[in-house]
Design a protein around this motif. Structure first.
Motif, PDB file in Angstrom:
ATOM      1  N   UNK A  35       0.820  -1.215   0.000  1.00 19.57           N
ATOM      2  CA  UNK A  35       0.000   0.000   0.000  1.00 19.57           C
ATOM      3  C   UNK A  35       0.851   1.260   0.000  1.00 19.57           C
ATOM      4  N   UNK A  36       1.917   1.254   0.788  1.00 22.04           N
ATOM      5  CA  UNK A  36       2.777   2.442   0.841  1.00 22.04           C
ATOM      6  C   UNK A  36       3.546   2.636  -0.464  1.00 22.04           C
ATOM      7  N   UNK A  37       3.968   1.537  -1.087  1.00 24.60           N
ATOM      8  CA  UNK A  37       4.648   1.653  -2.374  1.00 24.60           C
ATOM      9  C   UNK A  37       3.693   2.222  -3.414  1.00 24.60           C
ATOM     10  N   UNK A  38       2.459   1.738  -3.438  1.00 24.71           N
ATOM     11  CA  UNK A  38       1.492   2.288  -4.379  1.00 24.71           C
ATOM     12  C   UNK A  38       1.308   3.787  -4.138  1.00 24.71           C
ATOM     13  N   UNK A  39       1.281   4.187  -2.879  1.00 25.62           N
ATOM     14  CA  UNK A  39       1.148   5.603  -2.560  1.00 25.62           C
ATOM     15  C   UNK A  39       2.311   6.426  -3.089  1.00 25.62           C
ATOM     16  N   UNK A  40       3.531   5.905  -2.963  1.00 26.48           N
ATOM     17  CA  UNK A  40       4.694   6.614  -3.487  1.00 26.48           C
ATOM     18  C   UNK A  40       4.631   6.736  -5.012  1.00 26.48           C
ATOM     19  N   UNK A  41       4.195   5.684  -5.673  1.00 25.70           N
ATOM     20  CA  UNK A  41       4.089   5.736  -7.129  1.00 25.70           C
ATOM     21  C   UNK A  41       3.056   6.772  -7.564  1.00 25.70           C
ATOM     22  N   UNK A  42       1.967   6.867  -6.816  1.00 23.86           N
ATOM     23  CA  UNK A  42       0.970   7.892  -7.123  1.00 23.86           C
ATOM     24  C   UNK A  42       1.520   9.289  -6.874  1.00 23.86           C
ATOM     25  N   UNK A 237      26.642   7.250   1.096  1.00 29.24           N
ATOM     26  CA  UNK A 237      25.228   7.359   0.738  1.00 29.24           C
ATOM     27  C   UNK A 237      24.695   5.966   0.445  1.00 29.24           C
ATOM     28  N   UNK A 238      23.390   5.879   0.247  1.00 26.85           N
ATOM     29  CA  UNK A 238      22.770   4.608  -0.116  1.00 26.85           C
ATOM     30  C   UNK A 238      23.276   4.202  -1.505  1.00 26.85           C
ATOM     31  N   UNK A 239      24.035   3.114  -1.616  1.00 25.55           N
ATOM     32  CA  UNK A 239      24.620   2.749  -2.912  1.00 25.55           C
ATOM     33  C   UNK A 239      23.589   2.411  -3.966  1.00 25.55           C
ATOM     34  N   UNK A 240      22.421   1.891  -3.580  1.00 28.95           N
ATOM     35  CA  UNK A 240      21.416   1.557  -4.575  1.00 28.95           C
ATOM     36  C   UNK A 240      20.766   2.800  -5.154  1.00 28.95           C
ATOM     37  N   UNK A 241      20.647   3.850  -4.372  1.00 32.78           N
ATOM     38  CA  UNK A 241      20.160   5.115  -4.920  1.00 32.78           C
ATOM     39  C   UNK A 241      21.157   5.644  -5.946  1.00 32.78           C
ATOM     40  N   UNK A 242      22.442   5.564  -5.618  1.00 29.63           N
ATOM     41  CA  UNK A 242      23.462   6.023  -6.553  1.00 29.63           C
ATOM     42  C   UNK A 242      23.456   5.204  -7.835  1.00 29.63           C
ATOM     43  N   UNK A 274      12.722   5.416   2.277  1.00 26.26           N
ATOM     44  CA  UNK A 274      13.529   6.572   1.898  1.00 26.26           C
ATOM     45  C   UNK A 274      14.277   6.294   0.599  1.00 26.26           C
ATOM     46  N   UNK A 275      14.773   5.076   0.437  1.00 20.86           N
ATOM     47  CA  UNK A 275      15.438   4.691  -0.812  1.00 20.86           C
ATOM     48  C   UNK A 275      14.490   4.852  -1.987  1.00 20.86           C
ATOM     49  N   UNK A 276      13.278   4.308  -1.863  1.00 17.52           N
ATOM     50  CA  UNK A 276      12.334   4.390  -2.973  1.00 17.52           C
ATOM     51  C   UNK A 276      11.916   5.826  -3.249  1.00 17.52           C
ATOM     52  N   UNK A 277      11.728   6.611  -2.212  1.00 12.99           N
ATOM     53  CA  UNK A 277      11.352   8.017  -2.409  1.00 12.99           C
ATOM     54  C   UNK A 277      12.457   8.749  -3.176  1.00 12.99           C
ATOM     55  N   UNK A 278      13.708   8.517  -2.815  1.00 17.36           N
ATOM     56  CA  UNK A 278      14.817   9.185  -3.491  1.00 17.36           C
ATOM     57  C   UNK A 278      14.885   8.775  -4.960  1.00 17.36           C
ATOM     58  N   UNK A 279      14.692   7.501  -5.236  1.00 20.60           N
ATOM     59  CA  UNK A 279      14.769   7.016  -6.620  1.00 20.60           C
ATOM     60  C   UNK A 279      13.604   7.554  -7.448  1.00 20.60           C
ATOM     61  N   UNK A 280      12.396   7.465  -6.925  1.00 18.97           N
ATOM     62  CA  UNK A 280      11.228   7.925  -7.673  1.00 18.97           C
ATOM     63  C   UNK A 280      11.265   9.437  -7.877  1.00 18.97           C
TER      64      UNK A 280
END
Length: 310
Positions: A35-42, A237-242, A274-280
């Motif tokens: 649900x939270x991931x769907x919210x971030x995508x929206x 920093x978060x390496x996956x964001x980079x 936070x990782x997903x928010x930074x990427x999106x």
């Protein structure tokens, strides 16, 4: 200008029902994280391909599935430990939310019960049953699925995908030295995750011999965890964001596709969100600047087919 694509392996409990010691923290987080991931995508207006385990679309069942060629043992956890856990077995309301979301998500299949479909794991009868049941349950929700994601990325029985109406699948990530060298220590992983030029590949979708569009994966967004991640975040920093940013930047300079993927249940801690928010957010910034487009697997496949026909 290239394209950024995100695919989501949506399983709830089904991703681990066959394992002796499944990760309970991820299992318990799965529904809320979805649900939270769907919210971030929206929030960032990013459409994704949600590959759904078909069993989630059932209203109820006895858990036995006696006619399924995988056998009753395959569903043992459903009839035992998870018998009183409908929250792990069913998820129709979550799919309803995807259908009514303000971004146009692509809803695809992740089989019916997460049977790996490689030829050494599933015979033809089992593969056919998984696809048939997945398509049938989706039809009850008014869904005609075109995109397919293989459980555990075990690709097989591709010709059957065509028979059941699929047009595209997520193929395996191209192999490179840094990805395949499993002997790297924490320091080397930190370097691999932060040095420019070591980013994940931009891929070129191709039409395979069965007429399916293979869209290979570029980056699993939770493939850098544990101690290595903690060290990297503490030092830099978060390496996956980079790595995601490197891939998005590469797509901006290329005509290919940067294809990220994850499971909702990867999102357990706030740092994961936070990782997903930074990427999106970065995807949204580059899109607004006119540097990349964002498209689902189904849309990418349609574009590839148009180019082939032209």
């Amino acid at each position: 200008m290239g394209t950024v694509t995100l695919s989501v392996d949506a399983e709830l409990g089904w991703g681990w029902h066959d394992l002796d010691s499944p990760p309970n923290d991820r299992i318990e987080a799965a529904r809320q994280s979805w649900q939270r991931l769907q919210g971030l995508l929206s929030e960032f207006s990013v459409p994704a391909t949600w590959a759904i385990v078909g069993h989630l679309l059932l209203d109820d069942c006895d858990g036995r599935h006696q006619s399924h060629p995988a056998g009753v043992d395959w569903f043992e956890r459903e009839t035992g430990e998870w018998r009183e856990r409908p929250d792990l077995r069913f998820g129709g309301e979550l799919v309803n939310d995807l259908q009514t979301a303000r971004v146009d998500h692509d809803i695809g299949s992740h089989t019916f019960s997460h049977v790996p479909l490689s030829s050494d794991k599933a015979d033809r009868e089992t593969a056919r049953a998984e696809l048939e049941r997945s398509v049938e349950t989706a039809a009850n929700y008014g869904l005609s699925m075109k995109s397919f994601v293989y459980p555990r990325n075990r690709v097989g029985h591709r010709d059957l995908l065509v028979e059941y109406g699929f047009t595209t699948y997520r193929g395996n990530r191209p192999k490179t030295w840094v990805d395949e060298n499993d002997t790297l220590g924490t320091v080397a992983k930190l370097v691999r995750g932060t040095v420019p030029g070591t980013g994940p590949p931009v891929v070129d979708p191709v039409v395979d011999e069965f007429g399916l569009v293979n869209i290979p994966a570029s980056l699993y967004l939770f493939g850098f965890e544990g101690r290595a991640r903690s060290v990297a975040e503490a030092v830099y920093a978060d390496p996956m964001v980079l790595k995601a940013r490197h891939g998005i930047d590469a797509a901006a300079d290329d005509d290919g596709v940067f294809h990220m993927w994850l499971h909702p249940n990867n999102l357990v801690d706030e740092r994961d969100f936070a990782r997903m928010r930074a990427i999106l957010s970065y995807v949204d910034d580059r899109r607004r600047a006119g540097d990349v487009t964002v498209a689902t697997m189904a849309t990418v496949a349609d574009e590839v087919r148009k180019r082939v026909r032209a």
